[in-house]
Design a protein around this motif. Structure first.
Motif, PDB file in Angstrom:
ATOM      1  N   GLY A 274      -2.717  -2.891  14.705  1.00 15.31           N
ATOM      2  CA  GLY A 274      -0.973  -2.423  14.112  1.00 15.31           C
ATOM      3  C   GLY A 274      -1.239  -3.039  12.385  1.00 15.31           C
ATOM      4  N   ASP A 275       1.001  -2.826  12.365  1.00 13.81           N
ATOM      5  CA  ASP A 275       1.037  -3.326  11.170  1.00 13.81           C
ATOM      6  C   ASP A 275       1.152  -4.518  10.557  1.00 13.81           C
ATOM      7  N   ALA A 276       0.258  -5.755  10.565  1.00 13.73           N
ATOM      8  CA  ALA A 276       0.692  -7.435  10.058  1.00 13.73           C
ATOM      9  C   ALA A 276       1.924  -7.708  10.112  1.00 13.73           C
ATOM     10  N   GLY A 277       2.115  -6.491   8.735  1.00 13.53           N
ATOM     11  CA  GLY A 277       3.873  -7.543   7.653  1.00 13.53           C
ATOM     12  C   GLY A 277       4.843  -7.218   9.156  1.00 13.53           C
TER      13      GLY A 277
ATOM     14  N   ARG B  48       1.014  -1.597  -0.289  1.00 18.66           N
ATOM     15  CA  ARG B  48       0.406  -0.101   0.123  1.00 18.66           C
ATOM     16  C   ARG B  48       0.886   0.909   0.168  1.00 18.66           C
TER      17      ARG B  48
ATOM     18  N   ALA C 165      -8.315  -3.739   5.286  1.00 16.69           N
ATOM     19  CA  ALA C 165      -8.473  -1.908   5.608  1.00 16.69           C
ATOM     20  C   ALA C 165      -9.243  -1.413   4.759  1.00 16.69           C
TER      21      ALA C 165
ATOM     22  N   MET D 209      -5.196  -8.459   6.640  1.00 15.13           N
ATOM     23  CA  MET D 209      -5.660  -7.057   6.896  1.00 15.13           C
ATOM     24  C   MET D 209      -6.645  -6.624   5.461  1.00 15.13           C
TER      25      MET D 209
ATOM     26  N   GLY E  92      -5.388   5.612   7.847  1.00 16.05           N
ATOM     27  CA  GLY E  92      -5.697   3.782   7.180  1.00 16.05           C
ATOM     28  C   GLY E  92      -5.913   2.705   7.887  1.00 16.05           C
ATOM     29  N   TYR E  93      -4.959   2.993   8.715  1.00 11.44           N
ATOM     30  CA  TYR E  93      -5.046   1.842   9.512  1.00 11.44           C
ATOM     31  C   TYR E  93      -6.429   1.049  11.304  1.00 11.44           C
ATOM     32  N   ILE E  94      -6.442   0.267  10.819  1.00 12.62           N
ATOM     33  CA  ILE E  94      -7.881  -0.528  11.197  1.00 12.62           C
ATOM     34  C   ILE E  94      -7.571  -0.281  12.561  1.00 12.62           C
TER      35      ILE E  94
END
Ligand code: PRP
Ligand code: URA
Length: 206
Positions: free
Chosen positions: A196-199, A101, A132, A130, A189-191
């Motif tokens: 958080g940032d899954a990756g 993204r 989003a 995710m 744009g975060y859920i």
């Protein structure tokens, strides 16, 4: 069609994944457990065909899956779900779609793609923890459809209503399996509440 899991073990595991204090080892282990449970739930529709098997005593009827299964993790975070799915679906083959993204536009950028044959007749599971804005999932499913896939399900751990709506708008009747449906997206744009940032959490980056 959204399938929001109500399984108690899945719901418990989502809580473990959300915990900011979980380190990468704990996060990966939890992701693996919840992915296995989701694989079991999301494969309940797979068609069977008749077969036969020799027991130690006689030949009897059995069943085998009637279609090939293809898993397509969305790089990077989807990789964290692959082994768990392969434990439940050991004969599945695995394609890879590389998407990230853009941090400014939130638009997906494709950087890699490699897919097995037989997408046309396979049951295809797109794996991404995710969902989003839905941009990445829409792009991944579009790529697979363009290559002939017609039976594609999306498996996500945490989904935002915006992402679910975007995918359903683009692909009428698509099945989305998720472990949690969250409140929405924040201004980056975060859920939220999300995880958080899954990756980054899987691979210890960020
Ligand atoms: C994350 C996630 C999804 C995407 C979801 O990937 O794994 O692919 O964001 O967001 P969207 O629904 O708004 O498209 P990211 O782009 O962070 O890449 P990474 O997995 O390589 O970290
Ligand atoms: N990608 C993630 O990894 N987390 C989010 O909350 C949104 C997109």
């Amino acid at each position: 069609m959204l399938h929001l899991s109500t399984h108690p073990l899945i719901r418990q595991e989502v809580g473990f994944l959300r915990n900011r204090d979980a380190d990468a080892t704990q996060f990966r282990a939890s992701l693996r457990r919840v992915s296995q449970l989701l694989a079991y739930e999301a494969s309940a529709h797979l068609p069977l065909q008749n077969a036969s098997v020799e027991t130690p005593l006689e030949t009897t009827k059995s069943k085998v899956l009637a279609v090939p299964v293809i898993l397509v993790p969305v790089l990077r975070a989807g990789l964290g779900m692959v082994d768990a799915f392969l434990e439940i679906l050991p004969k599945a083959r695995v394609g890879h779609v590389g998407l990230y993204r853009d941090e400014e536009t939130l638009e997906p950028v494709e950087y890699y793609g490699k897919y097995p044959d037989e997408l046309e007749r396979a049951a295809v599971f797109v794996l991404d923890p995710m969902l989003a804005t839905g941009g990445s999932a829409v792009a991944a499913i579009r790529i697979l459809n363009e290559r002939g896939a017609s039976d594609v399900r999306l498996i996500s751990l945490v989904s935002a209503p915006e992402g679910v709506a975007a995918v359903e708008r683009e692909f009428e009747g698509i099945h989305i399996h998720t472990a949690a449906l969250d409140r929405g997206l924040n201004d980056k744009g975060y859920i939220v509440p999300g995880l958080g940032d899954a990756g980054d959490r899987i691979f210890g980056t960020g």
